[in-house]
Design a protein around this motif. Structure first.
Motif, mmCIF file in Angstrom:
data_model
loop_
_atom_site.group_PDB
_atom_site.id
_atom_site.type_symbol
_atom_site.label_atom_id
_atom_site.label_comp_id
_atom_site.label_asym_id
_atom_site.label_seq_id
_atom_site.Cartn_x
_atom_site.Cartn_y
_atom_site.Cartn_z
ATOM 1 N N GLU A 186 -1.686 1.675 9.372
ATOM 2 C CA GLU A 186 -2.870 1.363 10.176
ATOM 3 C C GLU A 186 -4.026 0.919 9.289
ATOM 4 O OE1 GLU A 186 -5.261 3.048 14.050
ATOM 5 O OE2 GLU A 186 -4.142 4.477 12.820
ATOM 6 N N MET A 187 -4.184 1.569 8.151
ATOM 7 C CA MET A 187 -5.226 1.179 7.206
ATOM 8 C C MET A 187 -4.986 -0.250 6.708
ATOM 9 S SD MET A 187 -5.888 2.559 3.342
ATOM 10 C CE MET A 187 -4.453 1.603 2.826
ATOM 11 N N TRP A 222 0.820 -1.211 0.000
ATOM 12 C CA TRP A 222 0.000 0.000 0.000
ATOM 13 C C TRP A 222 0.853 1.260 0.000
ATOM 14 C CZ3 TRP A 222 -4.947 0.813 -1.071
ATOM 15 C CH2 TRP A 222 -5.782 -0.306 -1.130
ATOM 16 N N GLU A 224 -0.209 6.265 8.810
ATOM 17 C CA GLU A 224 -1.608 6.291 8.382
ATOM 18 C C GLU A 224 -1.899 5.142 7.424
ATOM 19 O OE1 GLU A 224 -4.837 9.493 6.499
ATOM 20 O OE2 GLU A 224 -2.753 10.079 6.811
ATOM 21 N N ASN A 227 -5.505 -2.916 9.510
ATOM 22 C CA ASN A 227 -6.925 -3.110 9.818
ATOM 23 C C ASN A 227 -7.634 -3.878 8.708
ATOM 24 O OD1 ASN A 227 -7.572 -1.966 12.441
ATOM 25 N ND2 ASN A 227 -6.956 0.006 11.587
ATOM 26 N N LYS A 228 -7.196 -3.657 7.469
ATOM 27 C CA LYS A 228 -7.753 -4.414 6.341
ATOM 28 C C LYS A 228 -7.432 -5.902 6.503
ATOM 29 C CE LYS A 228 -7.573 -4.588 1.252
ATOM 30 N NZ LYS A 228 -6.982 -5.939 1.089
#
Length: 301
Positions: A99-100, A73, A96, A103-104
């Motif tokens: 964390e995205m 990512w 940022e 969590n995915k």
């Protein structure tokens, strides 16, 4: 006459019985990462293993990494991954994205467990103040928002286990100013296992286990005690990423975890083979006063 393959299956179940009895209602923490997270078939196998542990009476807690997903990512949004001494440099923008991505991964694992009929809840180390951290440095160098765990509050994990949920933990924590930090998943799994007094901690990695000769896979050691693990490190028989992993194992056992396993997550159902068979397939690390299951490796010491 009964087909031999059915008799063999019965033998496997009988061999597993004493382990099921011994570890019934005991907590086992599984750190899930490496190639086993990337390959879809291996991913399914790992989740099936964890679900089976739950269904035969264990209380598993799954702690996952996601370094490759973070890198994917980071590149996808046009950022360049940077590392210092093997640790990802995590600036505010990278944090940022991390964390995205984590969590995915977390919610994908929840979906996989739920699809097999077991109730799962995905939590971040931020939830319930579970993972409290301070800023981590690498040889004195600032590597950004990378956290070193100072305290674990396991209440949310105990609550979930009591309600018969399978907790799936994302390795992100908060400092005293409530700033978000990324945490090494091995460190998170070790700290969580210590805090819940886990019977077992299993690391799924990209290596079979610990080798007596780090360059010779045929020297795989099935069982080690803490003193032997320390000797391997001090004598230079292990190197690179195995040193922090072994140190995590030593810390976990020194802080109340009964047994730690290092397994090759690329081997289908490695978790079941290690826990439910007499010999196992990876490396088990245990207290100095615990009797080894097999004396085969003791001759090397």
């Amino acid at each position: 006459m009964v087909n031999q393959k059915y008799l063999d299956k019965a033998e496997v179940l009988i061999e597993a019985l004493p382990y099921i009895q011994r570890f019934n209602r005991k907590i086992i923490v599984v750190k899930y990462g490496g190639s086993a997270m990337i390959d879809e078939e291996l991913q399914k196998n790992v989740i099936k293993d964890v679900v089976l542990l739950k269904l035969v009476g264990f209380k598993p807690i799954l702690v996952h990494g996601g370094g490759k997903e973070i890198s994917r990512w980071v590149s996808k949004v046009g950022m360049e991954p940077r590392f210092v001494n093997g640790l990802r440099v995590t600036d505010a923008d990278t944090m940022e994205v991390a964390e995205m991505a984590l969590n995915k991964v977390n919610k994908h694992l929840v979906s996989m467990v739920e699809s097999l009929g077991v109730r799962a809840v995905g939590v971040s180390g931020k939830d319930g103040g579970m993972l409290r951290v301070k800023k981590k440095y690498s040889d004195g160098r600032d590597i950004g928002f990378v956290g070193e765990i100072e305290k674990v509050d396991p209440k949310i994990l105990y609550d979930l286990l009591e309600k018969d949920f399978l907790p799936i933990v994302c390795p992100i924590g908060l400092d005293d100013d409530y700033q978000t930090y990324n945490i090494n998943a091995d460190d998170a799994a070790s700290a969580i296992a210590e805090s819940v007094h886990a019977e077992k901690l299993a690391f799924l990695s990209d290596i079979e286990g610990v080798y007596y000769d780090k360059d010779d896979p045929s020297t795989l050691i099935s069982e080690l005690n803490v003193t032997e693990a320390k000797e391997l490190i001090s004598s230079g028989h292990v190197a690179g990423g195995m040193i922090p992993k072994l140190n995590n194992c030593i810390d976990a056992i020194s802080n109340g975890v009964n047994r730690v396993h290092i397994l090759d997550g690329r081997i289908p159902h490695c978790l079941l083979l290690e826990i439910f068979t007499n010999r196992g397939i990876g490396t088990a690390i245990q207290r100095d006063d615990e009797q080894k299951y097999s004396a085969a490796d003791a001759d090397q010491w």
